[in-house]
Design a protein around this motif. Sequence first.
Motif, PDB file in Angstrom:
ATOM      1  N   LEU A  23       0.838  -1.192   0.000  1.00  0.00           N
ATOM      2  CA  LEU A  23       0.000   0.000   0.000  1.00  0.00           C
ATOM      3  C   LEU A  23       0.874   1.244   0.000  1.00  0.00           C
ATOM      4  O   LEU A  23       1.965   1.253   0.587  1.00  0.00           O
ATOM      5  N   ARG A 106      -2.564   2.330  -4.368  1.00  0.00           N
ATOM      6  CA  ARG A 106      -3.346   1.516  -3.428  1.00  0.00           C
ATOM      7  C   ARG A 106      -3.366   2.237  -2.076  1.00  0.00           C
ATOM      8  O   ARG A 106      -2.315   2.566  -1.520  1.00  0.00           O
ATOM      9  N   GLY A 108      -5.109   2.250   1.897  1.00  0.00           N
ATOM     10  CA  GLY A 108      -5.843   1.542   2.932  1.00  0.00           C
ATOM     11  C   GLY A 108      -6.697   2.522   3.710  1.00  0.00           C
ATOM     12  O   GLY A 108      -6.168   3.470   4.307  1.00  0.00           O
ATOM     13  N   ASP A 111     -11.470   0.916   8.401  1.00  0.00           N
ATOM     14  CA  ASP A 111     -12.545  -0.039   8.159  1.00  0.00           C
ATOM     15  C   ASP A 111     -13.928   0.570   8.375  1.00  0.00           C
ATOM     16  O   ASP A 111     -14.888   0.177   7.706  1.00  0.00           O
ATOM     17  N   GLU A 129      -6.677   2.141  -5.992  1.00  0.00           N
ATOM     18  CA  GLU A 129      -7.491   1.067  -5.432  1.00  0.00           C
ATOM     19  C   GLU A 129      -7.667   1.305  -3.936  1.00  0.00           C
ATOM     20  O   GLU A 129      -6.698   1.627  -3.246  1.00  0.00           O
ATOM     21  N   GLN A 130      -8.880   1.155  -3.449  1.00  0.00           N
ATOM     22  CA  GLN A 130      -9.158   1.316  -2.028  1.00  0.00           C
ATOM     23  C   GLN A 130      -9.318  -0.063  -1.387  1.00  0.00           C
ATOM     24  O   GLN A 130     -10.094  -0.886  -1.867  1.00  0.00           O
ATOM     25  N   VAL A 131      -8.576  -0.292  -0.290  1.00  0.00           N
ATOM     26  CA  VAL A 131      -8.705  -1.536   0.464  1.00  0.00           C
ATOM     27  C   VAL A 131      -8.874  -1.175   1.936  1.00  0.00           C
ATOM     28  O   VAL A 131      -8.698  -0.017   2.338  1.00  0.00           O
ATOM     29  N   LEU A 132      -9.208  -2.160   2.748  1.00  0.00           N
ATOM     30  CA  LEU A 132      -9.393  -1.925   4.173  1.00  0.00           C
ATOM     31  C   LEU A 132      -8.055  -1.858   4.896  1.00  0.00           C
ATOM     32  O   LEU A 132      -7.199  -2.738   4.728  1.00  0.00           O
ATOM     33  N   GLY A 135      -6.586  -4.859   7.434  1.00  0.00           N
ATOM     34  CA  GLY A 135      -5.684  -5.951   7.081  1.00  0.00           C
ATOM     35  C   GLY A 135      -4.248  -5.675   7.466  1.00  0.00           C
ATOM     36  O   GLY A 135      -3.471  -6.600   7.730  1.00  0.00           O
TER      37      GLY A 135
END
Length: 369
Positions: A23, A106, A108, A111, A129-132, A135
């Motif tokens: 990320l 990317r 993060g 949440d 890109e969006q992620v939590l 993690g």
Amino acid sequence: MSESLYPSGRLRMAQRATAAAGLDALLLTPGADLRYLTGYDAHALERLTCLVLPATGDPVLVVPALEEAAAKASPAGGIDLEIRAFPEGDDAYALIRGLLGAGPRRLGLADRMWAEQVLAFRGTFPDAEQVLAGGVLRPLRVRKSAAEVEALRRAGAAIDRVHARMGEWLIAGRTEAAVGRDIADAILEEGHAQVSFVIVGSGPNGASPHHAVSGRVIEDGDPVVVDIGGITAEGYCSDSTRTYVVGDPPEGFATAYAVLFEAQEAGVAAVRPGVTAASVDAACRDVLTAAGYGDAFIHRTGHGIGLEEHEEPWIIGGNETVLEPGMAFSVEPGFYLSGRYGARIEDIVVCGEDGPDRLNVTPRTLTLL
């Protein structure tokens, strides 16, 4: 508040984990992750507060100007962290774009970030890109430091003091709601900064695990499930359940409760490094099942606890997470017989180097009031 609860090294540790996860940055709005990394218990407002934690480079806590003094007065003001305030009416998302540049691929995101903020960041960084973020941060938070364990122990002692006073309030002829108000007051009196929840489930209401309180009048002979918790000024949560009987227990209840006591003891005894979360659940569930109460145990055995009331690890069948020293969670088997009554025993337990460390110490045997 002990500064050791929020060491500045956590930011660098989180940056390394962010880089290792591939990320470019974490964006953390108010919540447990932000408080874990900085010590700042930020208000969730329509004005953006966000920790910008790049994989490389210096982290920045972006806050509205009217929150700047509060942020600097918090533990965040005492660690190696720039706090940058934006004036009323300025675009905080543009400020963060300036900090990260237009090129992150990317990101993060916290949440539990508000959806409107998620969408605003999508517009700010359309190619990312969006992620939590969980993690990345979950493996850091799941093992509590020695200072965190002691903070949880203080929270546990505070809720134990409330349970020790239950005879003052749990009296036939009073409503659950009246008892609940007294308990909520005592949660604050005994050392919490906030009340998280109060469950007073009398008689048939005890068969609903998440019953809160109602206008039902407590009757002589009622079993009463009392599940209570709060948050201390340090930010750490308490959660403990005891089951009481007002007067003499109904026929068969004491026998069933003895099985529950055995199940909870077995679950706590199973806690040690190297075993799975599922095995702790099985230790409780097997005892209840053997005695014919398996179908009445309708929830998982436990949940992790720390800066959140419910966090990982989940103590449930099928969870092959291996317990490690410092993991803190509830062990709370119960049985629930619809239309009759229920019972639950809950302690917070830390996985120690050699076995379980209970943080709640009030009696677990059946208490008659």
